[in-house]
Design a protein around this motif. Structure first.
Motif, PDB file in Angstrom:
ATOM      1  N   PHE A 214       0.808  -0.763  -0.055  1.00  4.72           N
ATOM      2  CA  PHE A 214       0.011  -0.513  -0.241  1.00  4.72           C
ATOM      3  C   PHE A 214       1.150   1.039   0.096  1.00  4.72           C
ATOM      4  N   THR A 215       0.642   1.580  -0.667  1.00  4.87           N
ATOM      5  CA  THR A 215       1.253   3.415  -0.760  1.00  4.87           C
ATOM      6  C   THR A 215       0.487   4.412  -0.193  1.00  4.87           C
ATOM      7  N   SER A 216       0.688   5.590  -0.232  1.00  5.04           N
ATOM      8  CA  SER A 216       0.622   7.035   0.531  1.00  5.04           C
ATOM      9  C   SER A 216      -1.125   7.176  -0.952  1.00  5.04           C
ATOM     10  N   GLU A 217      -1.089   7.315  -2.230  1.00  2.00           N
ATOM     11  CA  GLU A 217      -1.228   7.311  -3.478  1.00  2.00           C
ATOM     12  C   GLU A 217      -2.944   6.533  -3.673  1.00  2.00           C
ATOM     13  N   MET A 218      -2.885   5.515  -2.787  1.00  2.00           N
ATOM     14  CA  MET A 218      -3.898   5.592  -2.005  1.00  2.00           C
ATOM     15  C   MET A 218      -5.085   5.549  -1.585  1.00  2.00           C
ATOM     16  N   HIS A 219      -4.693   6.825  -0.982  1.00  2.00           N
ATOM     17  CA  HIS A 219      -6.190   6.896  -0.197  1.00  2.00           C
ATOM     18  C   HIS A 219      -6.172   8.975   0.160  1.00  2.00           C
ATOM     19  N   GLY A 220      -6.941   9.399   0.464  1.00  5.74           N
ATOM     20  CA  GLY A 220      -6.850  10.567   0.192  1.00  5.74           C
ATOM     21  C   GLY A 220      -6.503  11.626   1.917  1.00  5.74           C
ATOM     22  N   SER A 221      -7.345  12.154   2.001  1.00  7.90           N
ATOM     23  CA  SER A 221      -6.907  12.699   3.942  1.00  7.90           C
ATOM     24  C   SER A 221      -7.389  12.337   5.113  1.00  7.90           C
ATOM     25  N   LYS A 222      -8.788  12.136   4.560  1.00 13.42           N
ATOM     26  CA  LYS A 222     -10.225  11.841   4.994  1.00 13.42           C
ATOM     27  C   LYS A 222     -11.171  10.694   5.232  1.00 13.42           C
ATOM     28  N   ASN A 223     -11.795  10.473   6.228  1.00 18.70           N
ATOM     29  CA  ASN A 223     -12.721   9.630   6.115  1.00 18.70           C
ATOM     30  C   ASN A 223     -14.426  10.414   6.134  1.00 18.70           C
ATOM     31  N   LEU A 224     -15.573   9.684   6.306  1.00 23.03           N
ATOM     32  CA  LEU A 224     -16.689   9.615   7.019  1.00 23.03           C
ATOM     33  C   LEU A 224     -17.158   9.375   7.989  1.00 23.03           C
ATOM     34  N   THR A 225     -15.977   8.416   8.655  1.00 23.96           N
ATOM     35  CA  THR A 225     -16.843   8.204   9.924  1.00 23.96           C
ATOM     36  C   THR A 225     -16.936   8.861  11.097  1.00 23.96           C
ATOM     37  N   ASN A 226     -18.375   8.599  11.701  1.00 25.92           N
ATOM     38  CA  ASN A 226     -18.313   9.948  13.198  1.00 25.92           C
ATOM     39  C   ASN A 226     -18.109   8.359  14.214  1.00 25.92           C
TER      40      ASN A 226
ATOM     41  N   HIS B 212     -14.862   5.113  -1.469  1.00 26.60           N
ATOM     42  CA  HIS B 212     -14.304   6.487  -1.207  1.00 26.60           C
ATOM     43  C   HIS B 212     -14.606   6.951   0.032  1.00 26.60           C
ATOM     44  N   THR B 213     -15.602   6.558   0.972  1.00 29.40           N
ATOM     45  CA  THR B 213     -15.651   7.243   2.074  1.00 29.40           C
ATOM     46  C   THR B 213     -15.638   6.615   3.358  1.00 29.40           C
ATOM     47  N   MET B 214     -14.375   5.354   3.279  1.00 26.41           N
ATOM     48  CA  MET B 214     -13.426   4.818   4.233  1.00 26.41           C
ATOM     49  C   MET B 214     -11.654   5.787   3.694  1.00 26.41           C
ATOM     50  N   GLY B 215     -11.653   6.597   2.317  1.00 28.15           N
ATOM     51  CA  GLY B 215     -10.790   7.060   2.775  1.00 28.15           C
ATOM     52  C   GLY B 215      -9.819   7.165   1.505  1.00 28.15           C
ATOM     53  N   THR B 216     -10.287   5.545   0.691  1.00 30.47           N
ATOM     54  CA  THR B 216      -9.590   5.346  -0.489  1.00 30.47           C
ATOM     55  C   THR B 216      -9.851   5.511  -1.948  1.00 30.47           C
ATOM     56  N   SER B 217      -8.758   5.711  -2.358  1.00 27.47           N
ATOM     57  CA  SER B 217      -8.763   6.651  -3.619  1.00 27.47           C
ATOM     58  C   SER B 217      -9.344   6.020  -5.070  1.00 27.47           C
ATOM     59  N   ASP B 218      -9.205   6.270  -6.136  1.00 29.93           N
ATOM     60  CA  ASP B 218      -9.592   5.210  -7.042  1.00 29.93           C
ATOM     61  C   ASP B 218      -8.212   4.852  -7.691  1.00 29.93           C
ATOM     62  N   LEU B 219      -8.139   3.275  -7.373  1.00 27.11           N
ATOM     63  CA  LEU B 219      -6.999   2.967  -8.132  1.00 27.11           C
ATOM     64  C   LEU B 219      -7.057   2.289  -9.893  1.00 27.11           C
ATOM     65  N   TYR B 220      -8.463   2.803 -10.525  1.00 27.46           N
ATOM     66  CA  TYR B 220      -7.739   2.945 -12.113  1.00 27.46           C
ATOM     67  C   TYR B 220      -6.643   4.174 -12.807  1.00 27.46           C
ATOM     68  N   ASP B 221      -6.767   5.142 -12.086  1.00 27.55           N
ATOM     69  CA  ASP B 221      -5.446   6.118 -12.444  1.00 27.55           C
ATOM     70  C   ASP B 221      -4.596   6.280 -11.921  1.00 27.55           C
ATOM     71  N   TYR B 222      -3.996   4.852 -10.983  1.00 24.03           N
ATOM     72  CA  TYR B 222      -2.898   5.157 -10.103  1.00 24.03           C
ATOM     73  C   TYR B 222      -1.517   5.380 -11.062  1.00 24.03           C
ATOM     74  N   SER B 223      -0.395   5.706 -10.916  1.00 21.16           N
ATOM     75  CA  SER B 223       1.058   6.153 -11.447  1.00 21.16           C
ATOM     76  C   SER B 223       1.423   4.852 -12.426  1.00 21.16           C
ATOM     77  N   ASP B 224       1.446   4.044 -11.281  1.00 17.36           N
ATOM     78  CA  ASP B 224       2.879   2.794 -12.009  1.00 17.36           C
ATOM     79  C   ASP B 224       1.648   2.056 -13.159  1.00 17.36           C
ATOM     80  N   PRO B 225       2.484   2.427 -13.945  1.00 19.05           N
ATOM     81  CA  PRO B 225       1.349   1.743 -15.640  1.00 19.05           C
ATOM     82  C   PRO B 225       1.388   0.679 -14.637  1.00 19.05           C
ATOM     83  N   ILE B 226       1.870  -0.715 -15.358  1.00 16.03           N
ATOM     84  CA  ILE B 226       1.805  -1.824 -14.626  1.00 16.03           C
ATOM     85  C   ILE B 226       0.918  -2.435 -13.504  1.00 16.03           C
TER      86      ILE B 226
END
Ligand SMILES: [Zn+2]
Length: 229
Positions: free
Chosen positions: A48-60, A154-168
């Motif tokens: 896992f890398t920091s590219e795979m998540h955003g800055s916040k999630n929607l939990t309360n 996404h509501t748990m903070g995960t980003s889209d992986l279909y535009d991940y920078s590493d092409p492989i």
């Protein structure tokens, strides 16, 4: 000395650029509409890398209470099934329904106002999942559920992986992972671990911050929720 300056300058520009990209990406995530055959998922070992998540999630308080607006009631079954599957996979009732918009951290809406190519969008500031009626009405229950499962990711903070920078990796993610947009309705070990990891790596918004977004009627997704589009 000259080299040191040059390195610092380039480093500065690089980090500025990175910050800009991250800011631009924070908040709104889409899933492109797609019609095609399903492929079985396979296990994959990825760090896992920091590219795979955003800055916040929607939990309360350790929950994400979700509200289904009238125009999304037609997807109620798909939403419920998606919530149940995430809860089951996570081993706890993270997603819980509420009949009160103000009590919710996540509101579902069915709309025709999304960009044409997107089946769904998740907005992780004011907490909205918008489902594109144009795509959803053409989809089977299974596929609608897959869209909701992805957007809930996404509501748990995960980003889209279909535009991940590493092409492989990007190719593998697209084929094998929910957040890569594989349209699966069964979470793999990877999907669940990534969700748990994202929850840990992203922060929980205070009520003041969250309600600040919710009260901002200038936000596109808040206009959508309040029927002003
Ligand atoms: Zn997405």
């Amino acid at each position: 000395m000259g080299n040191l300056f040059r390195d610092n300058l380039i480093g500065g520009i690089k980090s500025m650029f990175k910050r800009f990209v991250i800011i631009a990406m924070v908040g709104v995530f889409g899933l492109a509409g797609f019609i095609g055959s399903e492929k079985p998922a396979a296990a994959s070992q990825v760090t896992f890398t920091s590219e795979m998540h955003g800055s916040k999630n929607l939990t309360n308080h350790g929950m994400i209470k979700y509200y289904v607006k009238a125009d999304a009631k037609k997807y109620q079954g798909d939403i419920q099934a998606a919530a149940n599957k995430w809860n089951h996979a996570l081993g706890r009732r993270l997603f819980r329904p509420t009949s009160s918009l103000t009590q919710s951290r996540l509101a579902f809406t069915g709309t025709t106002q999304l960009a044409a190519g997107y089946a769904g969008m998740a907005e992780v500031n004011s907490g909205v999942i918008a489902l594109n009626d144009r795509w959803m009405k053409r989809y089977s229950h299974q596929k609608r559920q897959a869209v909701v499962i992805h957007e809930m990711g996404h509501t748990m903070g995960t980003s889209d992986l279909y535009d991940y920078s590493d092409p492989i990796l990007r190719r593998q993610f697209k084929r094998l992972t929910i957040m890569g947009g594989n349209y699966h309705t069964t979470m793999t070990h990877f999907d669940v671990s990534l969700a748990k990891w994202s929850l840990k790596k992203t922060h929980v918004m205070s009520n003041a911050t969250f309600q600040g977004y919710r009260a901002n009627q200038g936000l596109f997704y808040q206009q959508m929720i309040h029927g002003k589009l």
